[in-house]
Design an enzyme around this catalytic site. Structure first.
Site, PDB file in Angstrom:
ATOM      1  N   PHE A 191       0.382  -1.206   0.041  1.00 39.53           N
ATOM      2  CA  PHE A 191      -0.113  -0.248  -0.515  1.00 39.53           C
ATOM      3  C   PHE A 191       0.941   1.291  -0.118  1.00 39.53           C
ATOM      4  O   PHE A 191       0.175   2.297  -0.351  1.00 39.53           O
ATOM      5  CB  PHE A 191      -0.826   0.018   0.598  1.00 39.53           C
ATOM      6  CG  PHE A 191      -0.715  -0.271   2.323  1.00 39.53           C
ATOM      7  CD1 PHE A 191       0.149  -0.325   3.425  1.00 39.53           C
ATOM      8  CD2 PHE A 191      -0.593   1.838   3.009  1.00 39.53           C
ATOM      9  CE1 PHE A 191       1.182   0.229   4.641  1.00 39.53           C
ATOM     10  CE2 PHE A 191       0.427   2.232   4.031  1.00 39.53           C
ATOM     11  CZ  PHE A 191       0.447   1.291   5.427  1.00 39.53           C
ATOM     12  N   LYS A 192       2.297   1.078   0.273  1.00 40.42           N
ATOM     13  CA  LYS A 192       2.927   2.027  -0.074  1.00 40.42           C
ATOM     14  C   LYS A 192       2.809   2.877  -0.973  1.00 40.42           C
ATOM     15  O   LYS A 192       3.420   4.302  -1.203  1.00 40.42           O
ATOM     16  CB  LYS A 192       4.138   1.798   1.185  1.00 40.42           C
ATOM     17  CG  LYS A 192       4.060   1.451   2.798  1.00 40.42           C
ATOM     18  CD  LYS A 192       5.139   1.736   3.177  1.00 40.42           C
ATOM     19  CE  LYS A 192       4.571   1.090   4.951  1.00 40.42           C
ATOM     20  NZ  LYS A 192       4.698  -0.461   5.108  1.00 40.42           N
ATOM     21  N   ASP A 193       3.143   2.314  -2.041  1.00 39.47           N
ATOM     22  CA  ASP A 193       3.451   2.687  -3.370  1.00 39.47           C
ATOM     23  C   ASP A 193       1.957   4.094  -3.412  1.00 39.47           C
ATOM     24  O   ASP A 193       2.274   4.887  -3.746  1.00 39.47           O
ATOM     25  CB  ASP A 193       2.544   2.111  -3.987  1.00 39.47           C
ATOM     26  CG  ASP A 193       3.913   1.271  -4.199  1.00 39.47           C
ATOM     27  OD1 ASP A 193       5.217   1.434  -4.189  1.00 39.47           O
ATOM     28  OD2 ASP A 193       3.996   0.141  -4.935  1.00 39.47           O
TER      29      ASP A 193
END
Ligand SMILES: *Cc1c(COP(=O)(O)O)cnc(C)c1O
Length: 460
Positions: free
Chosen positions: A110-112
């Site tokens: 999810f960090k993208d």
């Protein structure tokens, strides 16, 4: 839109200062002076937008004079065009709950979603100012890859990523170390994630050093990341809000970043019911919410390494909020945590926490059992972090729509998944090459001076 530090709210900062610095000079976290609440009418308008339009609207309400709206739209479009899903995320029904897949970006976590945006913010800003900077960031595995992917090859920026040596998965490491652009530097620190995070904090605090290299940070306390993450809470809420039942989110968390973004969405007026803070055995947040005792422990290694964290940095923002935005009190509490390793949350404040949050902690055995169960029943493979979020709803019983945030693609943690379902997870075709490519990283001691001089040498 003006910002202040949680430890001294007498000075004001602009959005560009906030996102470039990450952390305030006084050690506090940046927070808006006040948060604008969307009314029913505005929420209704927002509910009709696609992901990119929604992201532009929400983010624009925080960026002040940093960027004009049409430029922001272009940046959001560019940032999210690299995702495998047109609307960035995907919401699926699995049994009695929903899963919000947040892992369709280039590095499968999810960090993208926040990092792609940040990378393009840097590019926009540095291009305008004809300036250059050096990003130094600690990672428990996923931030590093997402940051490298977002920064690689960009002009005027170098990125240094500190990861705990041998404590991240092979795929996590290779996603970072096989990147060839010459503005990317990987450092494997002989220590754990908290050591890496601490080294970065010390480098920031060393003004002589941080000013000399024009240091900037992109770790999960960066406000720009928080606002980008609040978007998918809105998006998911709007997708399911055609009934009148409450909407709850279960959020796998370590640094209190992702779940704080949900809390921010709620503060902006999104009528979320409960946010479940779902942790692994590094359960400081679970203990804090259960008993009111925030007490540092020893970080243990688990099969959900991206949450092997004991110092939940973003929790300071909640502390500030609970103490009615009293900066002196927040400073005192943070000092107590640092000196004594403990903070006893007062009863009335704990009650306030419980109004918005529930919590849960899961051990290794339960994680494996959950992955197995979900696969056998629904043929859906969860990664170990998402499994914790999923399992939380079995323990914390909530009525209404229960949404699990799936934070990583299962193929990022093939060993853990194999333990559960005896099947090897394949990487997407576009990433297969990383398994055979040459890796580039330096193993360095957990020593501030050593790492500082390494960085200085590289940017000569
Ligand atoms: C980073 C990460 C988390 C935890 O995020 P927080 O910012 O601590 O909330 C959870 N799952 C995965 C896969 C991650 O990479």
């Amino acid at each position: 839109m003006k910002y202040v530090s949680t430890r001294d709210n007498s000075k004001e900062f602009s959005f560009s200062q906030v996102f470039l610095k990450g952390l305030a000079d006084d050690g506090g976290l940046f927070i808006p002076k006040s948060i604008k609440k969307f009314d029913k009418k505005k929420l209704n308008l927002l509910s009709k937008l696609n992901y990119k339009e929604l992201a532009s609207e929400i983010i624009y309400s925080f960026t002040g004079d940093f960027i004009a709206k049409n430029n922001l739209k272009k940046i959001v479009d560019k940032s999210y065009s690299v995702f495998r899903e047109k609307n960035v995320v995907n919401l699926i029904q699995v049994g009695d709950r929903k899963i919000l897949e947040l892992f369709h970006g280039p590095t499968l976590a999810f960090k993208d979603i926040a990092m792609q945006l940040l990378g393009n913010f840097y590019e926009y800003y540095l291009n305008k100012k004809k300036d250059n900077i050096n990003i130094v960031v600690a990672t428990s595995g996923d931030t590093g890859a997402a940051a490298i992917e977002a920064i690689k090859g960009k002009k005027g920026i170098n990125i240094f990523v500190l990861h705990p040596n041998n404590r991240i998965s092979l795929v996590q490491r290779k996603l970072m170390t096989t990147i060839k652009e010459n503005n990317v530097f990987n450092i494997a620190v002989k220590g754990n994630f908290d050591d890496c995070q601490n080294l970065v904090k010390l480098m920031f605090a060393d003004k002589l050093f941080s000013n000399s290299i024009k240091m900037s940070g992109v770790n999960s306390i960066n406000w720009a990341r928080i606002i980008a993450q609040s978007v998918y809470y809105f998006y998911a809420y709007f997708l399911i809000n055609n009934d009148k039942h409450p909407v709850n989110f279960s959020v796998p968390t370590g640094n209190f970043g992702n779940v704080y973004a949900g809390y921010l969405a709620k503060k902006m007026g999104l009528p979320i019911n409960k946010l479940i803070v779902a942790t692994n055995q590094n359960d400081i947040l679970h203990r804090a919410i259960l008993n009111g005792i925030y007490e540092l422990g020893q970080a243990v290694e688990t099969i959900s390494p991206s949450m092997d964290i004991q110092v939940a940095s973003n929790f300071e923002r909640l502390i500030y909020d609970l103490n009615d935005r009293d900066d002196k009190r927040t400073l005192l509490i943070m000092k107590k945590i640092k000196d004594k390793g403990q903070y006893n949350i007062e009863k009335n404040k704990l009650n306030k926490i419980k109004l918005n949050f529930d919590s849960y902690s899961m051990n290794q055995k339960q994680i494996i059992k959950t992955i197995k169960l979900v696969y056998n029943k629904y043929k859906i493979v969860l990664d170990p972090h998402s499994a914790i979020g999923y399992g939380a709803f079995d323990s914390v019983k909530l009525k209404g729509n229960n949404v699990v945030l799936a934070t990583a693609h299962p193929c990022k943690f093939p060993d853990a998944v194999k333990l559960a379902i005896k099947k090897k997870q394949k990487l997407p075709h576009s990433l297969k090459h990383i398994m055979t490519e040459r890796e580039n990283y330096e193993i360095l001691p957990n020593n501030l001076q050593y790492i500082q001089s390494y960085i200085k040498n590289k940017i000569q």
